[in-house]
Design an enzyme around this catalytic site. Structure first.
Site, PDB file in Angstrom:
ATOM      1  N   HIS A   1       0.840  -1.201   0.000  1.00 32.47           N
ATOM      2  CA  HIS A   1       0.000   0.000   0.000  1.00 32.47           C
ATOM      3  C   HIS A   1       0.871   1.246   0.000  1.00 32.47           C
ATOM      4  CE1 HIS A   1      -0.126   1.109   4.565  1.00 32.47           C
ATOM      5  NE2 HIS A   1       1.035   0.570   4.263  1.00 32.47           N
TER       6      HIS A   1
ATOM      7  N   CYS B   1       6.254   6.608   4.022  1.00 36.23           N
ATOM      8  CA  CYS B   1       5.086   5.754   3.709  1.00 36.23           C
ATOM      9  C   CYS B   1       4.247   6.339   2.573  1.00 36.23           C
ATOM     10  CB  CYS B   1       4.237   5.538   4.953  1.00 36.23           C
ATOM     11  SG  CYS B   1       5.184   4.790   6.278  1.00 36.23           S
TER      12      CYS B   1
ATOM     13  N   HIS C   1       4.905   0.250  -0.444  1.00 29.18           N
ATOM     14  CA  HIS C   1       5.725  -0.662   0.359  1.00 29.18           C
ATOM     15  C   HIS C   1       4.796  -1.769   0.877  1.00 29.18           C
ATOM     16  CE1 HIS C   1       4.012   2.206   3.274  1.00 29.18           C
ATOM     17  NE2 HIS C   1       4.010   1.177   4.118  1.00 29.18           N
TER      18      HIS C   1
ATOM     19  N   HIS D   1       3.649  -5.101   3.674  1.00 29.25           N
ATOM     20  CA  HIS D   1       3.621  -5.598   5.060  1.00 29.25           C
ATOM     21  C   HIS D   1       3.156  -7.047   5.073  1.00 29.25           C
ATOM     22  CE1 HIS D   1       4.074  -1.642   6.887  1.00 29.25           C
ATOM     23  NE2 HIS D   1       3.112  -1.175   6.103  1.00 29.25           N
TER      24      HIS D   1
ATOM     25  N   ASP E   1      -5.345 -10.575   0.556  1.00 32.07           N
ATOM     26  CA  ASP E   1      -4.035 -11.241   0.516  1.00 32.07           C
ATOM     27  C   ASP E   1      -3.372 -11.115  -0.866  1.00 32.07           C
ATOM     28  OD1 ASP E   1      -1.925 -12.779   1.610  1.00 32.07           O
ATOM     29  OD2 ASP E   1      -2.720 -14.569   0.623  1.00 32.07           O
ATOM     30  N   HIS E   2      -2.090 -10.731  -0.853  1.00 31.17           N
ATOM     31  CA  HIS E   2      -1.305 -10.529  -2.075  1.00 31.17           C
ATOM     32  C   HIS E   2      -1.931  -9.470  -2.989  1.00 31.17           C
ATOM     33  CE1 HIS E   2       0.909 -13.953  -0.626  1.00 31.17           C
ATOM     34  NE2 HIS E   2       1.842 -13.683  -1.514  1.00 31.17           N
TER      35      HIS E   2
ATOM     36  N   GLU F   1       0.583  -4.599  12.205  1.00 28.68           N
ATOM     37  CA  GLU F   1       1.063  -4.178  10.883  1.00 28.68           C
ATOM     38  C   GLU F   1       2.538  -4.529  10.736  1.00 28.68           C
ATOM     39  OE1 GLU F   1       2.141  -0.136  10.274  1.00 28.68           O
ATOM     40  OE2 GLU F   1       0.889   0.012   8.483  1.00 28.68           O
TER      41      GLU F   1
HETATM   42  N1  LIG Z   1      -1.440   5.774  12.828  1.00 32.21           N
HETATM   43  C1  LIG Z   1      -0.729   5.175  11.851  1.00 32.21           C
HETATM   44  N2  LIG Z   1       0.510   5.605  11.587  1.00 32.21           N
HETATM   45  C2  LIG Z   1       1.233   5.005  10.615  1.00 32.21           C
HETATM   46  C3  LIG Z   1       0.699   3.924   9.886  1.00 32.21           C
HETATM   47  C4  LIG Z   1      -0.628   3.505  10.176  1.00 32.21           C
HETATM   48  O1  LIG Z   1      -1.180   2.586   9.548  1.00 32.21           O
HETATM   49  N3  LIG Z   1      -1.294   4.144  11.156  1.00 32.21           N
HETATM   50  N4  LIG Z   1       1.459   3.309   8.927  1.00 32.21           N
HETATM   51  C5  LIG Z   1       2.692   3.676   8.666  1.00 32.21           C
HETATM   52  C6  LIG Z   1       3.461   2.999   7.573  1.00 32.21           C
HETATM   53  O2  LIG Z   1       2.580   2.420   6.620  1.00 32.21           O
HETATM   54  C7  LIG Z   1       4.391   1.921   8.021  1.00 32.21           C
HETATM   55  O3  LIG Z   1       3.634   0.800   8.380  1.00 32.21           O
HETATM   56  C8  LIG Z   1       5.311   2.233   9.131  1.00 32.21           C
HETATM   57  O4  LIG Z   1       6.345   1.317   8.987  1.00 32.21           O
HETATM   58  P1  LIG Z   1       7.682   1.406   9.776  1.00 32.21           P
HETATM   59  O5  LIG Z   1       7.897   2.772  10.340  1.00 32.21           O
HETATM   60  O6  LIG Z   1       8.738   0.885   8.882  1.00 32.21           O
HETATM   61  O7  LIG Z   1       7.351   0.369  10.903  1.00 32.21           O
HETATM   62  P2  LIG Z   1       8.111   0.107  12.241  1.00 32.21           P
HETATM   63  O8  LIG Z   1       7.807   1.240  13.174  1.00 32.21           O
HETATM   64  O9  LIG Z   1       7.714  -1.209  12.772  1.00 32.21           O
HETATM   65  O10 LIG Z   1       9.610   0.074  11.780  1.00 32.21           O
HETATM   66  P3  LIG Z   1      10.962   0.468  12.490  1.00 32.21           P
HETATM   67  O11 LIG Z   1      11.604   1.371  11.519  1.00 32.21           O
HETATM   68  O12 LIG Z   1      11.674  -0.819  12.655  1.00 32.21           O
HETATM   69  O13 LIG Z   1      10.688   1.136  13.803  1.00 32.21           O
HETATM   70  C9  LIG Z   1       3.296   4.836   9.349  1.00 32.21           C
HETATM   71  N5  LIG Z   1       2.477   5.423  10.336  1.00 32.21           N
HETATM   72 ZN    ZN Z   2       2.620   0.646   5.591  1.00 34.61          ZN
END
Ligand SMILES: Nc1nc2c(c(=O)[nH]1)N=C([C@H](O)[C@H](O)COP(=O)(O)OP(=O)(O)OP(=O)(O)O)CN2
Ligand code: ZN
Length: 148
Positions: free
Chosen positions: A27, A46, A52, A54, A92-93, A137
């Protein structure tokens, strides 16, 4: 008798049962209500135009009376079938934004993915059975939605 455990056999028991399902999807976080510049500012990496991916993990929890005869809140085999129809087949996918019509106008945050799953799961189950949708996520980002 001292130490004995008594229970009211006529009392209704309420149980919670959960099934976990993983799915993979890509997404891009991009709101049609914001300019390109605002989108970049709000969503950062993002908002990358090419998206990217998940490996989402969804926990579907139902709550209800434990049936005296069957011993079940609901048959997990039936829950599995609903999850297949509501989560796996449409998501999915997939590219959430391009393949799922709902996300053409709704930004595909995990909060909104949880709402999408809740709304469709609520339609697939008996009334008042669905209790919670929890989505992992990533290992660190977890969203809970209870239909409020
Ligand atoms: N309130 C929300 N904030 C964010 C969402 C969401 O769905 N709701 N999604 C994202 C991005 O899509 C993404 O999932 C964030 O990924 P990432 O920062 O890589 O994830 P992590 O925190 O687990 O990774 P680290 O870099 O290892 O900390 C952003 N915000
Ligand atoms: Zn994401």
């Amino acid at each position: 008798m001292a130490g004995s455990v008594t229970s009211d056999s006529s009392a209704e028991r309420v149980g919670y049962i959960t099934r976990i399902q993983s799915f993979s999807a890509c997404h891009r976080l991009h709101s049609i209500h914001l300019s390109d510049e605002e989108n970049k500012k709000v969503y950062g990496k993002c908002n990358n135009p090419h998206g990217h991916g998940h490996n989402y993990k969804v926990e579907v929890t139902v709550r209800g009376k434990i049936d005296r005869v069957t011993g079940m809140v609901m048959n997990l085999t039936d829950l599995k079938r609903c999850i297949e129809d509501v989560i796996m087949t449409p998501l999915d996918h997939k590219n959430l934004d391009k393949d799922v019509p709902y996300f053409a106008s709704v930004v595909s945050t995990t909060e909104n993915v949880a709402v999408y799953i809740w709304d469709n799961m609520a339609k697939a189950l008996l009334p008042n059975l669905l209790y919670e949708i929890k989505i992992h996520e990533t290992d660190k980002n977890i969203v809970v939605y209870r239909g409020e």
